[in-house]
Design a protein around this motif. Structure first.
Motif, PDB file in Angstrom:
ATOM      1  N   SER A 106      -4.861  -5.431 -13.197  1.00 45.10           N
ATOM      2  CA  SER A 106      -5.084  -4.061 -12.743  1.00 45.10           C
ATOM      3  C   SER A 106      -3.823  -3.587 -12.044  1.00 45.10           C
ATOM      4  CB  SER A 106      -6.302  -3.982 -11.810  1.00 45.10           C
ATOM      5  OG  SER A 106      -6.112  -4.802 -10.663  1.00 45.10           O
ATOM      6  N   PHE A 107      -3.767  -2.284 -11.788  1.00 47.72           N
ATOM      7  CA  PHE A 107      -2.548  -1.695 -11.241  1.00 47.72           C
ATOM      8  C   PHE A 107      -2.906  -0.854 -10.012  1.00 47.72           C
ATOM      9  CE2 PHE A 107      -2.132  -2.279 -15.813  1.00 47.72           C
ATOM     10  CZ  PHE A 107      -1.034  -3.127 -15.854  1.00 47.72           C
ATOM     11  N   PRO A 108      -2.872  -1.476  -8.839  1.00 51.40           N
ATOM     12  CA  PRO A 108      -3.297  -0.770  -7.624  1.00 51.40           C
ATOM     13  C   PRO A 108      -2.473   0.481  -7.318  1.00 51.40           C
ATOM     14  CG  PRO A 108      -3.265  -3.137  -7.257  1.00 51.40           C
ATOM     15  CD  PRO A 108      -2.619  -2.898  -8.577  1.00 51.40           C
ATOM     16  N   THR A 109      -1.209   0.505  -7.712  1.00 51.13           N
ATOM     17  CA  THR A 109      -0.394   1.698  -7.536  1.00 51.13           C
ATOM     18  C   THR A 109       0.709   1.685  -8.577  1.00 51.13           C
ATOM     19  OG1 THR A 109       0.775   3.077  -5.907  1.00 51.13           O
ATOM     20  CG2 THR A 109       1.195   0.705  -5.818  1.00 51.13           C
ATOM     21  N   ASP A 110       1.269   2.860  -8.834  1.00 51.49           N
ATOM     22  CA  ASP A 110       2.303   3.007  -9.851  1.00 51.49           C
ATOM     23  C   ASP A 110       3.068   4.294  -9.541  1.00 51.49           C
ATOM     24  OD1 ASP A 110       3.863   2.659 -12.088  1.00 51.49           O
ATOM     25  OD2 ASP A 110       2.237   2.780 -13.549  1.00 51.49           O
ATOM     26  N   GLY A 111       4.108   4.538 -10.284  1.00 52.35           N
ATOM     27  CA  GLY A 111       4.888   5.760 -10.123  1.00 52.35           C
ATOM     28  C   GLY A 111       6.366   5.469  -9.956  1.00 52.35           C
ATOM     29  N   ILE A 112       7.187   6.460 -10.288  1.00 54.93           N
ATOM     30  CA  ILE A 112       8.636   6.359 -10.163  1.00 54.93           C
ATOM     31  C   ILE A 112       9.077   7.200  -8.969  1.00 54.93           C
ATOM     32  CG2 ILE A 112      10.867   6.650 -11.294  1.00 54.93           C
ATOM     33  CD1 ILE A 112       9.134   4.697 -12.797  1.00 54.93           C
ATOM     34  N   GLU A 113       9.731   6.565  -8.005  1.00 55.99           N
ATOM     35  CA  GLU A 113      10.246   7.260  -6.831  1.00 55.99           C
ATOM     36  C   GLU A 113      11.747   7.507  -6.991  1.00 55.99           C
ATOM     37  OE1 GLU A 113       8.322   8.239  -4.184  1.00 55.99           O
ATOM     38  OE2 GLU A 113       6.590   7.523  -5.316  1.00 55.99           O
ATOM     39  N   LEU A 114      12.209   8.662  -6.499  1.00 57.20           N
ATOM     40  CA  LEU A 114      13.638   9.004  -6.476  1.00 57.20           C
ATOM     41  C   LEU A 114      14.282   8.934  -7.859  1.00 57.20           C
ATOM     42  CD1 LEU A 114      14.640   7.005  -3.253  1.00 57.20           C
ATOM     43  CD2 LEU A 114      13.946   9.405  -3.420  1.00 57.20           C
ATOM     44  N   GLY A 115      13.453   9.058  -8.882  1.00 57.89           N
ATOM     45  CA  GLY A 115      13.956   9.112 -10.240  1.00 57.89           C
ATOM     46  C   GLY A 115      14.286   7.779 -10.887  1.00 57.89           C
ATOM     47  N   SER A 116      14.408   6.697 -10.090  1.00 56.85           N
ATOM     48  CA  SER A 116      14.867   5.445 -10.701  1.00 56.85           C
ATOM     49  C   SER A 116      14.340   4.185 -10.030  1.00 56.85           C
ATOM     50  CB  SER A 116      16.403   5.398 -10.687  1.00 56.85           C
ATOM     51  OG  SER A 116      16.900   5.347  -9.357  1.00 56.85           O
ATOM     52  N   ILE A 117      13.258   4.310  -9.245  1.00 58.02           N
ATOM     53  CA  ILE A 117      12.660   3.148  -8.594  1.00 58.02           C
ATOM     54  C   ILE A 117      11.169   3.122  -8.939  1.00 58.02           C
ATOM     55  CG2 ILE A 117      12.207   1.938  -6.434  1.00 58.02           C
ATOM     56  CD1 ILE A 117      15.161   2.139  -7.012  1.00 58.02           C
ATOM     57  N   SER A 118      10.743   2.089  -9.660  1.00 54.85           N
ATOM     58  CA  SER A 118       9.330   1.974 -10.031  1.00 54.85           C
ATOM     59  C   SER A 118       8.541   1.289  -8.925  1.00 54.85           C
ATOM     60  CB  SER A 118       9.183   1.166 -11.320  1.00 54.85           C
ATOM     61  OG  SER A 118       7.831   0.788 -11.519  1.00 54.85           O
ATOM     62  N   MET A 119       7.393   1.859  -8.592  1.00 56.42           N
ATOM     63  CA  MET A 119       6.503   1.279  -7.591  1.00 56.42           C
ATOM     64  C   MET A 119       5.314   0.561  -8.226  1.00 56.42           C
ATOM     65  SD  MET A 119       8.069   1.952  -4.820  1.00 56.42           S
ATOM     66  CE  MET A 119       6.824   1.501  -3.618  1.00 56.42           C
ATOM     67  N   LEU A 120       5.419   0.264  -9.511  1.00 52.41           N
ATOM     68  CA  LEU A 120       4.332  -0.416 -10.214  1.00 52.41           C
ATOM     69  C   LEU A 120       3.943  -1.711  -9.506  1.00 52.41           C
ATOM     70  CD1 LEU A 120       2.533  -0.669 -12.783  1.00 52.41           C
ATOM     71  CD2 LEU A 120       4.412  -1.953 -13.818  1.00 52.41           C
ATOM     72  N   THR A 121       2.659  -1.846  -9.230  1.00 50.76           N
ATOM     73  CA  THR A 121       2.088  -3.059  -8.653  1.00 50.76           C
ATOM     74  C   THR A 121       1.060  -3.599  -9.640  1.00 50.76           C
ATOM     75  OG1 THR A 121       2.465  -2.447  -6.348  1.00 50.76           O
ATOM     76  CG2 THR A 121       0.629  -3.933  -6.776  1.00 50.76           C
ATOM     77  N   ALA A 122       1.134  -4.895  -9.925  1.00 55.82           N
ATOM     78  CA  ALA A 122       0.224  -5.522 -10.903  1.00 55.82           C
ATOM     79  C   ALA A 122      -0.514  -6.676 -10.247  1.00 55.82           C
ATOM     80  CB  ALA A 122       1.010  -6.015 -12.116  1.00 55.82           C
ATOM     81  N   LEU A 123      -1.828  -6.640 -10.329  1.00 58.33           N
ATOM     82  CA  LEU A 123      -2.685  -7.662  -9.745  1.00 58.33           C
ATOM     83  C   LEU A 123      -3.404  -8.416 -10.860  1.00 58.33           C
ATOM     84  CD1 LEU A 123      -4.146  -8.896  -7.214  1.00 58.33           C
ATOM     85  CD2 LEU A 123      -5.871  -7.086  -7.522  1.00 58.33           C
ATOM     86  N   PHE A 124      -3.241  -9.739 -10.866  1.00 59.50           N
ATOM     87  CA  PHE A 124      -3.983 -10.608 -11.790  1.00 59.50           C
ATOM     88  C   PHE A 124      -5.120 -11.252 -11.002  1.00 59.50           C
ATOM     89  CE2 PHE A 124       0.135 -10.316 -13.846  1.00 59.50           C
ATOM     90  CZ  PHE A 124      -0.186 -10.254 -15.197  1.00 59.50           C
ATOM     91  N   SER A 125      -6.345 -10.927 -11.373  1.00 61.06           N
ATOM     92  CA  SER A 125      -7.519 -11.412 -10.650  1.00 61.06           C
ATOM     93  C   SER A 125      -8.389 -12.276 -11.553  1.00 61.06           C
ATOM     94  CB  SER A 125      -8.357 -10.240 -10.142  1.00 61.06           C
ATOM     95  OG  SER A 125      -7.611  -9.406  -9.295  1.00 61.06           O
ATOM     96  N   PRO A 126      -8.851 -13.433 -11.050  1.00 65.70           N
ATOM     97  CA  PRO A 126      -9.814 -14.222 -11.826  1.00 65.70           C
ATOM     98  C   PRO A 126     -11.047 -13.391 -12.119  1.00 65.70           C
ATOM     99  CG  PRO A 126      -8.994 -15.457  -9.944  1.00 65.70           C
ATOM    100  CD  PRO A 126      -8.530 -14.057  -9.762  1.00 65.70           C
ATOM    101  N   GLN A 127     -11.541 -13.443 -13.336  1.00 61.41           N
ATOM    102  CA  GLN A 127     -12.687 -12.615 -13.722  1.00 61.41           C
ATOM    103  C   GLN A 127     -13.882 -12.867 -12.809  1.00 61.41           C
ATOM    104  OE1 GLN A 127     -12.737 -10.237 -15.924  1.00 61.41           O
ATOM    105  NE2 GLN A 127     -11.506 -10.732 -17.698  1.00 61.41           N
ATOM    106  N   ALA A 128     -14.100 -14.127 -12.423  1.00 59.69           N
ATOM    107  CA  ALA A 128     -15.258 -14.451 -11.606  1.00 59.69           C
ATOM    108  C   ALA A 128     -15.164 -13.857 -10.219  1.00 59.69           C
ATOM    109  CB  ALA A 128     -15.396 -15.973 -11.485  1.00 59.69           C
ATOM    110  N   ALA A 129     -13.943 -13.498  -9.786  1.00 61.37           N
ATOM    111  CA  ALA A 129     -13.749 -12.967  -8.442  1.00 61.37           C
ATOM    112  C   ALA A 129     -13.934 -11.466  -8.398  1.00 61.37           C
ATOM    113  CB  ALA A 129     -12.359 -13.336  -7.922  1.00 61.37           C
ATOM    114  N   ARG A 130     -14.139 -10.856  -9.547  1.00 62.37           N
ATOM    115  CA  ARG A 130     -14.213  -9.397  -9.571  1.00 62.37           C
ATOM    116  C   ARG A 130     -15.663  -8.928  -9.535  1.00 62.37           C
ATOM    117  NH1 ARG A 130      -9.492  -6.975 -10.670  1.00 62.37           N
ATOM    118  NH2 ARG A 130     -10.579  -5.074 -11.257  1.00 62.37           N
TER     119      ARG A 130
END
Length: 264
Positions: free
Chosen positions: A240-264
């Protein structure tokens, strides 16, 4: 009682000023700290510890490093007094054999780590250490190290990679209404799609994205932490991706979370 398998997380940390700011990205980091299982310890792989050879911090009390210049005084006053995790150092050295992992007694927690953890775990109560990124090695090498670190998730360790998928300081646009160039948006979406599909070969061989990759990853240190997290994930994880977006035209704030299915 069986230890809960921890998720693993890549964070686009952006500017050091995020340590002090309240914005959608830092709000998402705070939410992660509230929602994720409480880790036994945190292992961080930050873009800002880029070395020759592989090192791990062994400090009993790792110092807060202000590894930047030209920012407001308040940022230099930030302190993140998390305890170290010397016993985890030995586990990491064992897991990464036959690679020689040396002790990095001259390092601590750089801003790629503490600017995020100040929001996720503001009490600084969780033992934290860092693993360096060997600048002499290939992307595939870093991915394989992530695979070797995967068992730490079953031992209560939260593995965090901190960098930026798109990181081109030479192309920063300081205007508030800065447009996002097509190369930055294109590469960010290419990486996000590969993460969703579990296409880790495309992540490892990111240069195949051509011009977009050349501009988005002019140097690899901010991209490589993502490969550790992809390597430490499993086929049973949901991304899943808790946050995303490009700041200042050239900095990605993409955050990626890998979660065990049983924990969701």
């Amino acid at each position: 009682m069986q230890q809960q398998i921890m998720p693993t997380l890549f964070v686009g940390h952006g500017s050091p000023m995020n340590a002090l700011e309240d914005n959608p990205h830092t709000s998402s980091w705070r939410g992660l700290g509230e929602q994720l299982p409480q880790p036994r310890a945190i292992l961080a792989i930050s873009a800002h510890w880029y070395t020759r050879g592989t090192y791990v911090t062994a400090n009993i009390r790792p110092p807060t490093l202000h590894d930047f210049h030209g920012f407001p005084p308040a940022l230099y006053q930030c302190d993140y007094p998390a305890p170290g995790a010397p016993e985890l150092t030995k586990e990491i050295q064992h897991l990464l054999q036959p690679l020689e992992v040396e002790l990095g007694d001259d390092w601590g927690l750089d801003h790629g780590t503490w600017s995020v953890l100040m929001h996720m775990y503001p009490a600084a109560q969780i033992p934290t250490l860092q693993l360096s990124i060997d600048a002499t090695r290939s992307p595939e090498f870093h991915y394989r190290l992530g695979q070797q670190l995967q068992p730490l998730r079953e031992r209560g360790v939260l593995i965090i990679g901190s960098g930026n998928v798109v990181h081109n300081l030479a192309r920063i646009d300081w205007r508030e209404d800065a447009a996002v160039p097509s190369w930055a948006e294109g590469f960010n979406q290419t990486v996000r799609a590969a993460l969703e599909l579990g296409d880790h070969q495309s992540l490892i061989h990111y240069e195949r994205a051509g011009h977009d990759a050349q501009l988005s990853v002019p140097t690899p240190e901010h991209y490589l932490p993502l490969l550790y997290i992809a390597g430490a994930s499993t086929a049973d994880d949901k991304v899943s991706f808790p946050t995303d977006g490009i700041e200042l035209g050239s900095i990605s704030m993409l955050t990626a979370l890998f979660s065990p299915q049983a924990a969701r």
